[in-house]
Write a protein that holds these residues in place. Structure first.
Motif, PDB file in Angstrom:
ATOM      1  N   ARG A 182      -4.183 -39.163  -3.821  1.00  0.00           N
ATOM      2  CA  ARG A 182      -3.520 -38.152  -4.637  1.00  0.00           C
ATOM      3  C   ARG A 182      -3.870 -36.771  -4.115  1.00  0.00           C
ATOM      4  N   THR A 183      -2.850 -35.941  -4.032  1.00  0.00           N
ATOM      5  CA  THR A 183      -3.040 -34.574  -3.526  1.00  0.00           C
ATOM      6  C   THR A 183      -3.386 -33.662  -4.679  1.00  0.00           C
ATOM      7  N   ILE A 184      -4.503 -32.958  -4.527  1.00  0.00           N
ATOM      8  CA  ILE A 184      -4.963 -32.035  -5.565  1.00  0.00           C
ATOM      9  C   ILE A 184      -4.815 -30.625  -5.026  1.00  0.00           C
ATOM     10  N   ARG A 185      -4.101 -29.816  -5.745  1.00  0.00           N
ATOM     11  CA  ARG A 185      -3.936 -28.410  -5.375  1.00  0.00           C
ATOM     12  C   ARG A 185      -4.981 -27.589  -6.116  1.00  0.00           C
ATOM     13  N   GLU A 186      -5.700 -26.777  -5.366  1.00  0.00           N
ATOM     14  CA  GLU A 186      -6.739 -25.924  -5.935  1.00  0.00           C
ATOM     15  C   GLU A 186      -6.436 -24.476  -5.594  1.00  0.00           C
ATOM     16  N   THR A 187      -6.677 -23.636  -6.545  1.00  0.00           N
ATOM     17  CA  THR A 187      -6.467 -22.192  -6.344  1.00  0.00           C
ATOM     18  C   THR A 187      -7.797 -21.551  -6.023  1.00  0.00           C
ATOM     19  N   CYS A 188      -7.875 -20.921  -4.856  1.00  0.00           N
ATOM     20  CA  CYS A 188      -9.090 -20.219  -4.418  1.00  0.00           C
ATOM     21  C   CYS A 188      -8.808 -18.723  -4.334  1.00  0.00           C
ATOM     22  N   TYR A 189      -9.845 -17.992  -4.286  1.00  0.00           N
ATOM     23  CA  TYR A 189      -9.742 -16.529  -4.240  1.00  0.00           C
ATOM     24  C   TYR A 189     -10.548 -16.006  -3.065  1.00  0.00           C
ATOM     25  N   ARG A 190      -9.953 -14.993  -2.385  1.00  0.00           N
ATOM     26  CA  ARG A 190     -10.669 -14.285  -1.311  1.00  0.00           C
ATOM     27  C   ARG A 190     -10.631 -12.793  -1.613  1.00  0.00           C
ATOM     28  N   GLU A 191     -11.679 -12.123  -1.167  1.00  0.00           N
ATOM     29  CA  GLU A 191     -11.795 -10.686  -1.429  1.00  0.00           C
ATOM     30  C   GLU A 191     -11.052  -9.916  -0.351  1.00  0.00           C
ATOM     31  N   GLU A 192     -10.290  -8.911  -0.793  1.00  0.00           N
ATOM     32  CA  GLU A 192      -9.512  -8.074   0.108  1.00  0.00           C
ATOM     33  C   GLU A 192      -9.779  -6.624  -0.252  1.00  0.00           C
ATOM     34  N   CYS A 193     -10.069  -5.810   0.760  1.00  0.00           N
ATOM     35  CA  CYS A 193     -10.375  -4.390   0.547  1.00  0.00           C
ATOM     36  C   CYS A 193      -9.129  -3.559   0.822  1.00  0.00           C
ATOM     37  N   TYR A 194      -8.891  -2.566  -0.018  1.00  0.00           N
ATOM     38  CA  TYR A 194      -7.771  -1.652   0.154  1.00  0.00           C
ATOM     39  C   TYR A 194      -8.205  -0.277  -0.327  1.00  0.00           C
ATOM     40  N   THR A 195      -7.504   0.775   0.228  1.00  0.00           N
ATOM     41  CA  THR A 195      -7.848   2.178  -0.033  1.00  0.00           C
ATOM     42  C   THR A 195      -6.786   2.771  -0.924  1.00  0.00           C
ATOM     43  N   VAL A 196      -7.228   3.466  -1.969  1.00  0.00           N
ATOM     44  CA  VAL A 196      -6.331   4.129  -2.896  1.00  0.00           C
ATOM     45  C   VAL A 196      -6.736   5.586  -2.993  1.00  0.00           C
ATOM     46  N   CYS A 197      -5.738   6.461  -3.275  1.00  0.00           N
ATOM     47  CA  CYS A 197      -5.990   7.877  -3.527  1.00  0.00           C
ATOM     48  C   CYS A 197      -6.016   8.094  -5.019  1.00  0.00           C
ATOM     49  N   LYS A 198      -7.122   8.509  -5.493  1.00  0.00           N
ATOM     50  CA  LYS A 198      -7.320   8.637  -6.922  1.00  0.00           C
ATOM     51  C   LYS A 198      -7.380  10.110  -7.280  1.00  0.00           C
ATOM     52  N   PRO A 199      -6.505  10.560  -8.183  1.00  0.00           N
ATOM     53  CA  PRO A 199      -6.576  11.977  -8.573  1.00  0.00           C
ATOM     54  C   PRO A 199      -7.774  12.211  -9.486  1.00  0.00           C
ATOM     55  N   VAL A 200      -8.454  13.340  -9.227  1.00  0.00           N
ATOM     56  CA  VAL A 200      -9.607  13.715 -10.041  1.00  0.00           C
ATOM     57  C   VAL A 200      -9.236  14.998 -10.752  1.00  0.00           C
ATOM     58  N   TYR A 201      -9.158  14.939 -12.040  1.00  0.00           N
ATOM     59  CA  TYR A 201      -8.792  16.098 -12.849  1.00  0.00           C
ATOM     60  C   TYR A 201     -10.069  16.736 -13.371  1.00  0.00           C
ATOM     61  N   GLN A 202     -10.081  18.138 -13.336  1.00  0.00           N
ATOM     62  CA  GLN A 202     -11.251  18.879 -13.768  1.00  0.00           C
ATOM     63  C   GLN A 202     -10.785  20.030 -14.634  1.00  0.00           C
ATOM     64  N   THR A 203     -11.417  20.161 -15.754  1.00  0.00           N
ATOM     65  CA  THR A 203     -11.060  21.220 -16.710  1.00  0.00           C
ATOM     66  C   THR A 203     -11.994  22.409 -16.492  1.00  0.00           C
ATOM     67  N   CYS A 204     -11.359  23.588 -16.222  1.00  0.00           N
ATOM     68  CA  CYS A 204     -12.129  24.829 -16.023  1.00  0.00           C
ATOM     69  C   CYS A 204     -11.753  25.829 -17.126  1.00  0.00           C
ATOM     70  N   TYR A 205     -12.553  26.794 -17.309  1.00  0.00           N
ATOM     71  CA  TYR A 205     -12.355  27.812 -18.349  1.00  0.00           C
ATOM     72  C   TYR A 205     -12.442  29.203 -17.713  1.00  0.00           C
ATOM     73  N   ARG A 206     -11.549  30.122 -18.239  1.00  0.00           N
ATOM     74  CA  ARG A 206     -11.619  31.530 -17.874  1.00  0.00           C
ATOM     75  C   ARG A 206     -11.594  32.363 -19.161  1.00  0.00           C
ATOM     76  N   GLU A 207     -12.237  33.515 -19.140  1.00  0.00           N
ATOM     77  CA  GLU A 207     -12.355  34.356 -20.330  1.00  0.00           C
ATOM     78  C   GLU A 207     -11.213  35.367 -20.328  1.00  0.00           C
ATOM     79  N   VAL A 208     -10.550  35.475 -21.489  1.00  0.00           N
ATOM     80  CA  VAL A 208      -9.419  36.395 -21.670  1.00  0.00           C
ATOM     81  C   VAL A 208      -9.730  37.264 -22.885  1.00  0.00           C
ATOM     82  N   THR A 209      -9.592  38.598 -22.754  1.00  0.00           N
ATOM     83  CA  THR A 209      -9.833  39.552 -23.835  1.00  0.00           C
ATOM     84  C   THR A 209      -8.499  40.024 -24.358  1.00  0.00           C
ATOM     85  N   CYS A 210      -8.329  39.989 -25.726  1.00  0.00           N
ATOM     86  CA  CYS A 210      -7.074  40.416 -26.344  1.00  0.00           C
ATOM     87  C   CYS A 210      -7.371  41.038 -27.698  1.00  0.00           C
ATOM     88  N   THR A 211      -6.366  41.864 -28.180  1.00  0.00           N
ATOM     89  CA  THR A 211      -6.508  42.547 -29.473  1.00  0.00           C
ATOM     90  C   THR A 211      -5.548  41.870 -30.442  1.00  0.00           C
TER      91      THR A 211
END
Length: 459
Positions: free
Chosen positions: A90-119
């Motif tokens: 009897r033929t048994i089918r088995e599912t195996c896994y192999r590791e594969e490396c890939y490169t992704v560009c990940k956006p890095v968001y950064q919150t900055c603050y500036r001071e504003v003077t108003c009346t």
């Protein structure tokens, strides 16, 4: 004359000499006139007869079928089902896994603050109060009563009586009796008996001779002689007078070694002595026997019984009667009556009243204010990142396994059968046959025909 007498004498001698011949010829009768008249009556022409009835016997062969049983062997095939192990892949089918490396560009968001003077202008709200005087009208309610006269009619009921004469019919019941014949049924019980057959197993004991091998243990006693033992034996001593001590002194005897045999030992030995014994062994078999017993059963029957009973019946007759009775009747008269009742009513009067109340009001003034606030803004930068993921793939492998398969096979076996056949058998028997022989018309003598045998008869 002389010739005539001689002829008479010769006739007499002939008659005398031929008497014996005639006697034999006519069946012992001397002459025909001795026969009865019926025998001498004419029988017709003998030559006109066509046949003579004769009873003969003929051998007839008949076929008789006899029943004969014989045994024969017949091959019967039985289906045998068995579990057979079968090895398969009897033929048994088995599912195996192999590791594969890939490169992704990940956006890095950064919150900055500036001071504003108003009346800004900021409103300032303030709640103030002022006194307000006002005149209000307030209603005053008062309940008063007044007397009201009214007239009402009140009914007055009065019961009166009047005499009424009427004729009534009064029932008079009379009870009479009549004789009625009625049939009642009485239950009679009768015990009857019927024969009931039942089967009992009756034990029948027979004895058969059985040869049984048995034996017994025989105890044999034998002696083992004792051992030869050396022991020291001392001779008896003597008493001697000792002049020095002025007394008798005991002198022991001499000691010597003597060989002595110990007493024998008695031993027992059991020996099995076999022997054959013929004994009667009872064998009990049960024989079915049908017995009859009387079983009682009860029969119920209903017997009619005639009886006469007095049945009462009621006769009603009506009698007229004059009755005077007082009948009540009611009279109604209305009586006027004056009544007084108090009726409430409400009066309303207005009262003027001065009140002072504080009324709130809000004032708004604007104030200029200089503020400094931090305004957020977002910056985005792309970062390269190496990630690992599991990629599935399928592999096949062969596995040997054993299954139980149901296999049906035909197994021949011999069956002895008893068959019945009919076998022919020839049986000879003699049958009486009535045959007629043809007569020659030229015959004139009945005796010749009587002496000749019947040509159609079969012996």
């Amino acid at each position: 004359m002389k010739i005539a007498s001689m002829m008479v004498a010769l006739g007499g001698l002939l008659a005398f000499g031929l008497a014996d011949v005639a006697e034999a010829k006519y069946c012992g009768a001397a002459r025909y006139r001795c026969c009865p008249t019926e025998a001498c009556a004419p029988a017709g022409d003998y030559c006109a007869a066509k046949a003579c009835p004769t009873t003969c016997y003929q051998t007839v062969q008949e076929t008789v079928w006899d029943t004969k049983q014989y045994q024969c062997c017949r091959t019967v095939y039985d289906q045998v089902t068995c579990q057979v192990p079968v090895t398969c892949t009897r033929t048994i089918r088995e599912t195996c896994y192999r590791e594969e490396c890939y490169t992704v560009c990940k956006p890095v968001y950064q919150t900055c603050y500036r001071e504003v003077t108003c009346t800004i202008k900021k409103p300032v709200y303030q709640t103030c109060y002022r006194d307000v005087t006002c005149t209000i009208k307030k209603p005053v309610y008062q309940t008063c009563y007044r007397d009201v006269c009214y007239t009402k009619c009140r009914p007055v009921f009065q019961t009166c009586y009047r005499d009424v004469t009427c004729t009534v019919k009064k029932p008079v019941c009379e009870t009479h009796y009549r004789q009625v014949c009625c049939t009642t049924y009485r239950t009679e019980t009768e015990t009857c008996y019927r024969d009931v057959c039942y089967t009992v197993c009756k034990p029948v004991t027979t004895y058969k001779t059985v040869e049984e091998c048995t034996g017994e243990w025989v105890t044999e006693t034998y002696q083992i002689p004792g051992k030869m033992v050396q022991k020291c034996v001392q001779d008896p001593g003597t008493w001697e007078w000792d002049p020095c001590a002025c007394k008798c002194v005991y002198r022991p005897g001499c000691a010597r070694m003597v060989c002595e045999q110990c007493p024998p030992t008695t031993c027992c030995k059991r020996t099995w002595v076999p022997r054959k014994v013929c004994k009667q062994v009872p064998c009990t078999t049960y024989v079915r026997e049908t017995q009859t017993c009387k079983q009682p059963y009860t029969v119920c029957r209903r017997v009619p019984v005639q009886s006469v009973k007095q049945v009462p019946y009621t006769c009603v007759r009506w009698e007229k009667e004059c009755v005077t009775k007082r009948v009540p009747y009611t009279t109604c008269s209305m009586v006027r009556e004056t009544c007084t009742k108090r009726v409430p009513y409400t009066t309303c009067s207005w009262t003027t009243e001065c009140i002072t109340k504080r009324v709130p009001y809000t004032t708004c003034s604007w104030t200029t204010e200089c503020i400094t606030k931090r305004v957020p803004y977002t910056t985005c930068s792309m970062t390269r990142e190496v990630k690992t993921r599991q990629v599935p793939y399928t592999t096949c492998r062969q596995v040997c396994e054993t299954k139980m398969v149901t296999k049906t096979s035909c197994v021949p076996r011999k069956v002895v059968e008893t068959k019945t056949v009919c076998v022919p058998r020839t049986v000879c028997r003699r049958v009486p046959v009535t045959a007629c022989a043809a007569v020659d018309p030229s015959c004139a003598v009945p005796a010749a025909t009587a002496q000749a045998p019947c040509s159609t008869c079969t012996k």
